[in-house]
Design a protein around this motif. Structure first.
Motif, short mmCIF file in Angstrom:
data_model
loop_
_atom_site.label_atom_id
_atom_site.label_comp_id
_atom_site.label_asym_id
_atom_site.label_seq_id
_atom_site.Cartn_x
_atom_site.Cartn_y
_atom_site.Cartn_z
N VAL A 158 0.84 -1.20 0.00
CA VAL A 158 0.00 0.00 0.00
C VAL A 158 0.88 1.25 0.00
O VAL A 158 0.65 2.19 -0.78
N MET A 159 1.87 1.26 0.85
CA MET A 159 2.74 2.44 0.92
C MET A 159 3.57 2.59 -0.34
O MET A 159 3.83 3.72 -0.80
N ALA A 160 3.98 1.47 -0.93
CA ALA A 160 4.78 1.53 -2.16
C ALA A 160 3.99 2.03 -3.35
O ALA A 160 4.56 2.51 -4.34
N ALA A 161 2.66 1.92 -3.28
CA ALA A 161 1.83 2.37 -4.40
C ALA A 161 1.77 3.89 -4.53
O ALA A 161 1.53 4.42 -5.62
N MET A 162 2.03 4.59 -3.44
CA MET A 162 1.92 6.05 -3.47
C MET A 162 2.91 6.65 -4.46
O MET A 162 4.06 6.23 -4.54
N GLU A 163 2.46 7.62 -5.22
CA GLU A 163 3.22 8.37 -6.22
C GLU A 163 3.51 7.58 -7.49
O GLU A 163 4.07 8.13 -8.43
N THR A 164 3.12 6.30 -7.55
CA THR A 164 3.36 5.54 -8.78
C THR A 164 2.35 5.90 -9.87
O THR A 164 2.45 5.40 -10.99
N GLU A 165 1.39 6.75 -9.54
CA GLU A 165 0.44 7.22 -10.56
C GLU A 165 1.09 8.19 -11.52
O GLU A 165 0.55 8.46 -12.61
N ASN A 166 2.25 8.74 -11.15
CA ASN A 166 2.91 9.75 -11.96
C ASN A 166 3.22 9.23 -13.36
O ASN A 166 3.75 8.13 -13.53
N GLY A 167 2.87 10.02 -14.36
CA GLY A 167 3.10 9.64 -15.75
C GLY A 167 1.97 8.83 -16.36
O GLY A 167 2.02 8.51 -17.55
N GLY A 168 0.96 8.50 -15.57
CA GLY A 168 -0.15 7.72 -16.09
C GLY A 168 -1.35 8.57 -16.45
O GLY A 168 -1.27 9.79 -16.57
N ARG A 169 -2.49 7.90 -16.61
CA ARG A 169 -3.75 8.57 -16.94
C ARG A 169 -4.77 8.25 -15.85
O ARG A 169 -4.59 7.34 -15.04
N THR A 170 -5.83 8.99 -15.84
CA THR A 170 -6.85 8.75 -14.82
C THR A 170 -7.55 7.41 -15.02
O THR A 170 -8.09 6.86 -14.06
N LEU A 171 -7.55 6.85 -16.22
CA LEU A 171 -8.11 5.52 -16.41
C LEU A 171 -7.32 4.51 -15.59
O LEU A 171 -7.90 3.65 -14.91
N ALA A 177 -1.16 8.45 8.31
CA ALA A 177 -1.17 9.90 8.09
C ALA A 177 -0.62 10.22 6.70
O ALA A 177 -1.18 11.06 5.97
N MET A 178 0.47 9.55 6.31
CA MET A 178 1.04 9.77 4.98
C MET A 178 0.07 9.32 3.89
O MET A 178 -0.12 10.01 2.89
N PHE A 179 -0.55 8.17 4.10
CA PHE A 179 -1.47 7.62 3.10
C PHE A 179 -2.68 8.52 2.93
O PHE A 179 -3.11 8.81 1.80
N ARG A 180 -3.22 9.01 4.04
CA ARG A 180 -4.37 9.90 3.97
C ARG A 180 -4.04 11.21 3.25
O ARG A 180 -4.83 11.70 2.44
N ALA A 181 -2.89 11.77 3.56
CA ALA A 181 -2.50 13.01 2.90
C ALA A 181 -2.36 12.81 1.40
O ALA A 181 -2.79 13.65 0.59
N TRP A 182 -1.77 11.68 1.02
CA TRP A 182 -1.61 11.39 -0.41
C TRP A 182 -2.97 11.16 -1.07
O TRP A 182 -3.22 11.67 -2.17
N LEU A 183 -3.84 10.41 -0.42
CA LEU A 183 -5.17 10.17 -0.99
C LEU A 183 -5.92 11.48 -1.22
O LEU A 183 -6.58 11.66 -2.26
N ALA A 184 -5.85 12.37 -0.24
CA ALA A 184 -6.56 13.65 -0.37
C ALA A 184 -6.07 14.44 -1.57
O ALA A 184 -6.83 15.18 -2.20
N ASP A 185 -4.79 14.26 -1.90
CA ASP A 185 -4.20 14.98 -3.03
C ASP A 185 -4.41 14.26 -4.36
O ASP A 185 -4.65 14.88 -5.40
N VAL A 186 -4.28 12.91 -4.34
CA VAL A 186 -4.21 12.18 -5.61
C VAL A 186 -5.51 12.24 -6.39
O VAL A 186 -5.49 12.18 -7.63
N ILE A 187 -6.65 12.37 -5.72
CA ILE A 187 -7.90 12.43 -6.48
C ILE A 187 -8.03 13.74 -7.25
O ILE A 187 -8.86 13.85 -8.15
#
Length: 400
Positions: A152-165, A189-199
């Motif tokens: 779960v923690m490793a998944a954060m920021e791996t969206e970079n360079g992708g698409r919303t699909l 706390a880190m995961f929540r902060a990232w989730l709030a931003d990533v959407i």
């Protein structure tokens, strides 16, 4: 930030009451704690015009009432305040540790960890991590739970360079896995902060939120499933309410929401008032299109009969039915919304298109049968989908 989702389920009745009120939990962690390839959908199309030349995106109107489907398929009252985004610890613990579905789940869970990548819309690490989460909870396997937390923690920021699909498809399972196993306070706390931003993260000009709110096809439904899971994990009631409104609008309630930008209107029964699922009794040229998903069915071309067996429809339903499960658990009567729109969609595919689910769409059918009491074809061991899976174990029995 304080914990909210995973913690409260370990507090028994008090935890469930806290969830019902949207209250944050304490500081404990979850179980085992030691402290058919639809890859080319267009990224966007502008507003289109109806047959009368008027703009049809973002123009709410009231759909006419229509008679509902046979009320022998009912779902009962929504379980307001039920623990868990997708399933609760208590529900998992009541499931069997034998049978073909369990054997398959266990085999996948025991595989080595993958490398999460939210920018790869075809990666299946997300549902594999979910399998590990389900098994680690059921067996109280601390090492496996720790593996889930690391993924779960490793998944954060791996969206970079992708698409919303890709983000829409991939994110949901990680959020559900985190909800099941619980994260440490610092990681949460880190995961929540990232989730709030990533959407709200801009990915090629789109965000998960804007994709949910303007794409009435598989892009939007997958985005909506991940978005509403994030909202529940964060305890964001306003965001949950917005997700519910958008989903209700997609199902056909244009008065609640009608901000979508539709593509070709070939399969809309009322092109001046387009919807995500055609209404009860809908016809085109005398043929039954009640339950059609027009903005995905159009990928098979203009209206024709017999209808093309278009797999984009099942792809869109993956995201739609996931939204429905999550919203139902938050107290929304989604299974009955718009004359049981979701059921009508699956019945049209089965009865009119003669097109049963296959491959990575088969997991959906266990949910349909579970919530509607139907007996549509659902294999004993179903394949997992792009965003969710393992329903042959979690939802094989009819809903009480």
């Amino acid at each position: 930030m304080q914990r909210w989702a995973a913690t409260m389920r370990w507090g028994g009745l008090a935890g469930m009451l806290a969830l019902a009120c949207g209250a944050p939990g304490g500081e404990t962690t979850g179980p085992g704690s030691t402290g058919s390839d639809e890859t080319t959908d267009e990224p966007g199309s502008g507003t289109t015009t109806g047959s009368d030349g008027t703009t049809v995106a973002g123009n709410p109107t009231t759909d006419g009432g229509s008679e509902g489907v046979d009320d022998t398929t009912t779902t009962g009252e929504p379980p307001l305040g039920t623990g868990g985004i997708w399933i609760s610890i208590e529900e998992v613990m009541a499931l069997p540790t034998s049978g073909a579905a369990w054997d398959e789940l266990l085999a996948v869970a025991m595989q080595g960890p993958g490398v999460p990548n939210l920018s790869d819309q075809d990666q299946d690490d997300n549902v594999m991590v979910l399998a590990k989460a389900l098994v680690c909870v059921r067996l109280d396997d601390g090492a496996l739970c720790d593996e889930v937390r690391a993924s779960v923690m490793a998944a954060m920021e791996t969206e970079n360079g992708g698409r919303t699909l890709a983000l829409g498809r991939e994110l949901l399972a990680y959020v559900v896995a985190a909800d099941l196993v619980g994260l440490s306070d610092a990681d949460d706390a880190m995961f929540r902060a990232w989730l709030a931003d990533v959407i709200h993260e801009d990915l090629e000009g789109r965000t998960l939120v804007t994709t949910h709110e303007d794409r009435p096809n598989n892009w939007g439904t997958h985005a909506g499933a991940s978005r509403v899971a994030v909202a529940v994990y964060l305890g964001d009631q306003a965001e949950m309410d917005r997700c519910a409104d958008v989903f209700h609008g997609w199902l056909g309630d244009r008065q609640t929401y009608a901000g979508f930008a539709y593509g070709d209107l070939w399969w809309q029964s009322d092109p001046s008032n387009p919807v995500g699922i055609n209404p009860v009794g809908a016809t085109i040229m005398g043929e039954n299109v009640d339950g059609v998903l027009p903005d995905d069915q159009r990928r098979g071309g203009p209206f024709a009969w017999p209808p093309p067996q278009e797999n984009y429809v099942y792809e869109a339903l993956q995201g739609a039915i996931a939204q429905a499960v999550i919203l139902h658990r938050r107290g929304h009567d989604v299974w009955n919304w718009e004359d049981q729109a979701l059921l009508r969609a699956y019945l049209w595919l089965d009865q009119q298109a003669s097109y049963p689910a296959a491959g990575d769409d088969t997991w959906q059918m266990h949910l349909v049968n579970h919530y509607y009491g139907t007996t549509l074809p659902a294999p004993e061991v179903a394949s997992s989908g792009k965003n969710m899976g393992w329903t042959d174990w979690t939802h094989a029995a009819p809903a009480p």
